[in-house]
Design a protein around this motif. Structure first.
Motif, PDB file in Angstrom:
ATOM      1  N   GLU A 154      35.090  21.989  46.090  1.00  0.00           N
ATOM      2  CA  GLU A 154      35.244  23.305  46.689  1.00  0.00           C
ATOM      3  C   GLU A 154      34.764  24.374  45.704  1.00  0.00           C
ATOM      4  O   GLU A 154      35.133  24.339  44.541  1.00  0.00           O
ATOM      5  CB  GLU A 154      36.758  23.474  46.916  1.00  0.00           C
ATOM      6  N   PHE A 155      33.944  25.313  46.186  1.00  0.00           N
ATOM      7  CA  PHE A 155      33.510  26.397  45.289  1.00  0.00           C
ATOM      8  C   PHE A 155      33.929  27.770  45.800  1.00  0.00           C
ATOM      9  O   PHE A 155      33.379  28.787  45.385  1.00  0.00           O
ATOM     10  CB  PHE A 155      31.984  26.351  45.088  1.00  0.00           C
ATOM     11  N   LEU A 156      34.894  27.784  46.744  1.00  0.00           N
ATOM     12  CA  LEU A 156      35.310  29.073  47.321  1.00  0.00           C
ATOM     13  C   LEU A 156      36.072  29.917  46.312  1.00  0.00           C
ATOM     14  O   LEU A 156      36.847  29.397  45.526  1.00  0.00           O
ATOM     15  CB  LEU A 156      36.227  28.849  48.528  1.00  0.00           C
ATOM     16  N   GLN A 157      35.859  31.237  46.389  1.00  0.00           N
ATOM     17  CA  GLN A 157      36.634  32.168  45.569  1.00  0.00           C
ATOM     18  C   GLN A 157      37.732  32.755  46.436  1.00  0.00           C
ATOM     19  O   GLN A 157      37.459  33.182  47.570  1.00  0.00           O
ATOM     20  CB  GLN A 157      35.754  33.320  45.089  1.00  0.00           C
ATOM     21  N   GLU A 158      38.924  32.832  45.910  1.00  0.00           N
ATOM     22  CA  GLU A 158      40.000  33.480  46.652  1.00  0.00           C
ATOM     23  C   GLU A 158      39.588  34.908  46.964  1.00  0.00           C
ATOM     24  O   GLU A 158      38.972  35.578  46.135  1.00  0.00           O
ATOM     25  CB  GLU A 158      41.302  33.475  45.848  1.00  0.00           C
ATOM     26  N   LYS A 207      32.066  20.210  39.457  1.00  0.00           N
ATOM     27  CA  LYS A 207      33.125  21.186  39.734  1.00  0.00           C
ATOM     28  C   LYS A 207      33.754  21.708  38.430  1.00  0.00           C
ATOM     29  O   LYS A 207      33.877  22.923  38.218  1.00  0.00           O
ATOM     30  CB  LYS A 207      34.187  20.529  40.616  1.00  0.00           C
ATOM     31  N   ASN A 211      33.264  25.642  36.893  1.00  0.00           N
ATOM     32  CA  ASN A 211      34.377  26.565  36.632  1.00  0.00           C
ATOM     33  C   ASN A 211      34.488  26.875  35.137  1.00  0.00           C
ATOM     34  O   ASN A 211      34.739  28.019  34.754  1.00  0.00           O
ATOM     35  CB  ASN A 211      35.701  25.989  37.153  1.00  0.00           C
ATOM     36  N   PHE A 252      29.769  37.565  36.733  1.00  0.00           N
ATOM     37  CA  PHE A 252      30.796  37.069  35.812  1.00  0.00           C
ATOM     38  C   PHE A 252      30.597  37.568  34.388  1.00  0.00           C
ATOM     39  O   PHE A 252      30.841  36.879  33.422  1.00  0.00           O
ATOM     40  CB  PHE A 252      30.934  35.534  35.898  1.00  0.00           C
ATOM     41  N   GLN A 254      31.834  40.751  33.772  1.00  0.00           N
ATOM     42  CA  GLN A 254      32.677  41.942  33.798  1.00  0.00           C
ATOM     43  C   GLN A 254      33.823  41.736  32.803  1.00  0.00           C
ATOM     44  O   GLN A 254      34.699  40.901  33.007  1.00  0.00           O
ATOM     45  CB  GLN A 254      33.217  42.128  35.216  1.00  0.00           C
ATOM     46  N   GLY A 260      42.396  34.806  35.220  1.00  0.00           N
ATOM     47  CA  GLY A 260      43.648  34.147  35.619  1.00  0.00           C
ATOM     48  C   GLY A 260      43.399  33.315  36.858  1.00  0.00           C
ATOM     49  O   GLY A 260      42.273  32.900  37.110  1.00  0.00           O
ATOM     50  N   CYS A 263      42.748  28.368  39.163  1.00  0.00           N
ATOM     51  CA  CYS A 263      41.632  27.441  38.917  1.00  0.00           C
ATOM     52  C   CYS A 263      41.128  27.446  37.483  1.00  0.00           C
ATOM     53  O   CYS A 263      41.181  26.415  36.806  1.00  0.00           O
ATOM     54  CB  CYS A 263      40.493  27.759  39.870  1.00  0.00           C
ATOM     55  N   PHE A 264      40.615  28.587  37.004  1.00  0.00           N
ATOM     56  CA  PHE A 264      39.979  28.580  35.684  1.00  0.00           C
ATOM     57  C   PHE A 264      40.909  28.072  34.567  1.00  0.00           C
ATOM     58  O   PHE A 264      40.525  27.172  33.817  1.00  0.00           O
ATOM     59  CB  PHE A 264      39.432  29.965  35.332  1.00  0.00           C
ATOM     60  N   PHE A 322      46.033  38.259  40.592  1.00  0.00           N
ATOM     61  CA  PHE A 322      45.099  37.866  39.512  1.00  0.00           C
ATOM     62  C   PHE A 322      43.693  38.413  39.745  1.00  0.00           C
ATOM     63  O   PHE A 322      42.879  38.461  38.823  1.00  0.00           O
ATOM     64  CB  PHE A 322      45.104  36.348  39.295  1.00  0.00           C
ATOM     65  N   LYS A 323      43.418  38.829  40.988  1.00  0.00           N
ATOM     66  CA  LYS A 323      42.142  39.460  41.335  1.00  0.00           C
ATOM     67  C   LYS A 323      42.332  40.192  42.670  1.00  0.00           C
ATOM     68  O   LYS A 323      43.357  39.979  43.326  1.00  0.00           O
ATOM     69  CB  LYS A 323      41.012  38.429  41.409  1.00  0.00           C
ATOM     70  N   ARG A 412      39.922  46.592  33.858  1.00  0.00           N
ATOM     71  CA  ARG A 412      38.835  45.910  34.587  1.00  0.00           C
ATOM     72  C   ARG A 412      37.533  46.707  34.566  1.00  0.00           C
ATOM     73  O   ARG A 412      36.599  46.366  35.301  1.00  0.00           O
ATOM     74  CB  ARG A 412      39.264  45.658  36.046  1.00  0.00           C
TER      75      ARG A 412
END
Ligand code: UGA
Length: 438
Positions: A154-158, A207, A211, A252, A254, A260, A263-264, A322-323, A412
């Protein structure tokens, strides 16, 4: 195609929604009866923009339903997705007990050829492990049924799950047979994206490596930010100039208060552990973990340098997830920051557009406000932890008039520092150099 998705957490629900959207018939399975009941009524246990209406629509059309019975789901299914949780063990490895249990269950009920797909993030070798657990059960039943195990990470971002699943950069298919490859290609036929077909072990590593590489990119720019801060250089300008090189790319880069999420942090630890188990010290990963863990300390150091002793000072944190666009607070840098500020004796107030209740449960002593303006009232400093659009778009002149001080610490680099300085804020962004404070 008839698909079963086991696990109705974040990965399971977004997988069900995205495969349902492209026309497949989905059965979602979970052992939690209450969750299944709610899901069948269109009530989701996760917050992810746009997913709820998709699930509700599929339920209405009758192309999706949820059940606690894997046996029932498996009667007609062609593909089973394993999307159960892999929580982190204390030594950094993922706990595979739920994956193992699902594999055994599948082996108990399988009676015809099925493709079993690992969607959860699992260490190299897990597809083989799932294969042998299923085989064990088939042997106990004295049944000879052929099946394949595929790794389809899975490569989806929340916060962007639907967008990512409709338009992925690539689909990675770790297949061990031609038959599995054909079935997986048919499954994703409607999605216009490059398909990378490889072995299950390679797919599993893709995967973790992806990440960890993204975490490296963020950490690299965060370390650069620390240096930029000392040398009166603006890291935002540096990142822009670097990102124009196609080999580097603008994403990526920034700088901020650290990465957080679920995943990472977990995946970098798991990859480091895989290295250790193979007798190889992963020194880049070790440095990434160390820099990311200390990024909030470094940030707090800058806050103290500007404000002096924090004891008794009123500090408001805006954006706590976290985002942006998620209510997920797992490993959120805001948690570390709240804890450290409380330890320093600061009076902390917080606001997040959707994660307020989760923060209240962890920090009952922190005042959580229902909107950003009341959170900023009487504050001596405002800290941006998460760049929600609605926080960036606040009326900062009003915020200033409500505050009792004028510090803004932009964790941020999301705000327009020059504009805020005109409004007589003392603005400080990550790696944008302290000389901006007037
Ligand atoms: C990440 C990956 O981006 C997905 O591809 C992957 O599928 C997912 O993990 C997963 O393994 O399930 P996610 O954790 O949802 O997705 O969030 P990201 O958008 O990647 O952000 C992770 C963290 O990095 C956040 O705390 C974010 O604020 C931070 N970040 C991101 C930065 O500090 N700087 C950046 O430039 C980008």
């Amino acid at each position: 195609m008839k698909i079963t998705v086991i696990g109705t957490g974040y990965v399971g629900i977004t997988t069900a929604a995205s495969l349902g959207e492209i026309g497949h018939q989905i059965i979602g399975v979970d052992i939690d009866k209450l969750k299944i009941e709610q899901l069948n009524n269109g009530i989701l246990p996760i917050y992810e923009p746009g997913v709820e209406p998709v699930i509700q629509n599929l339920l209405k059309q009758g192309t999706l339903h949820f059940t606690t019975s894997l046996q029932e789901a498996m009667k007609e299914t062609e593909i089973i997705f394993i999307a159960v949780g892999t929580p982190q063990l204390s030594d950094g490895r993922p706990d595979l007990k739920y994956v193992d249990e699902v594999a055994r269950e599948v082996g108990r009920y399988m009676s015809k050829y099925i493709v079993i797909v690992d969607k959860s993030t699992v260490p190299v070798g897990t597809a083989e492990r799932v294969q042998s657990l299923i085989m064990e059960q088939l042997n106990l039943r004295k049944l000879s049924v052929s099946f394949d195990v595929v790794s389809n990470p899975e490569f989806l971002q929340e916060g962007k799950a639907l967008q990512n699943s409709r338009n992925p950069d690539r689909i990675v298919l770790g297949c061990s047979s031609r038959a599995a490859e054909e079935i997986m290609l048919k499954l994703y036929d409607n999605i216009d994206a490059p398909k990378h077909i490889t072995s299950p072990r390679n797919a599993e590593m893709i995967k973790y490596a992806s990440n960890s590489f993204l975490a490296t990119k963020i950490t690299f720019i965060n370390e650069m930010a620390r240096l930029c801060d000392l040398l009166a250089v603006d890291v935002v300008e540096v990142a822009k100039g670097m990102g124009m090189d196609k080999r580097i790319g603008p994403y990526f880069l920034q700088a901020g208060i650290g990465y957080g999420g679920s995943c990472f942090p977990k995946d970098v630890s798991a990859l480091a552990m895989m290295g250790r188990e193979a007798n190889m010290e992963m020194s880049i990963l070790r440095s990434i973990q160390e820099i990311n863990q200390t990024q909030t300390d470094w940030f707090l150091g800058r806050v103290k340098e500007s404000m002096g002793v924090l004891d008794g000072k009123r500090i408001t944190l805006l954006g706590l997830a976290f985002k942006p666009d998620t209510d997920d607070i797992r490993e959120a840098p805001s948690l570390k920051l709240i804890q450290k500020l409380l330890t320093e004796g600061a009076i902390v107030t917080g606001f997040d557009p959707v994660a307020n209740n989760k923060i209240k449960n962890i920090f009952p002593n922190v005042k959580i406000s229902e909107d950003a303006y009341s959170a900023a009232k009487d504050a001596e400093a405002v800290v941006i932890c998460t760049e929600w659009k609605e926080i960036i778009d606040l009326d900062w002149r009003t915020i200033k008039s409500l505050m009792h001080g004028n510090f803004i610490f932009d964790g941020r680099n999301a705000l327009d520092g020059d504009m805020l300085q005109l409004e007589e804020f003392q603005y400080w962004g990550v790696g944008r150099s302290l000389n901006k404070i007037v």
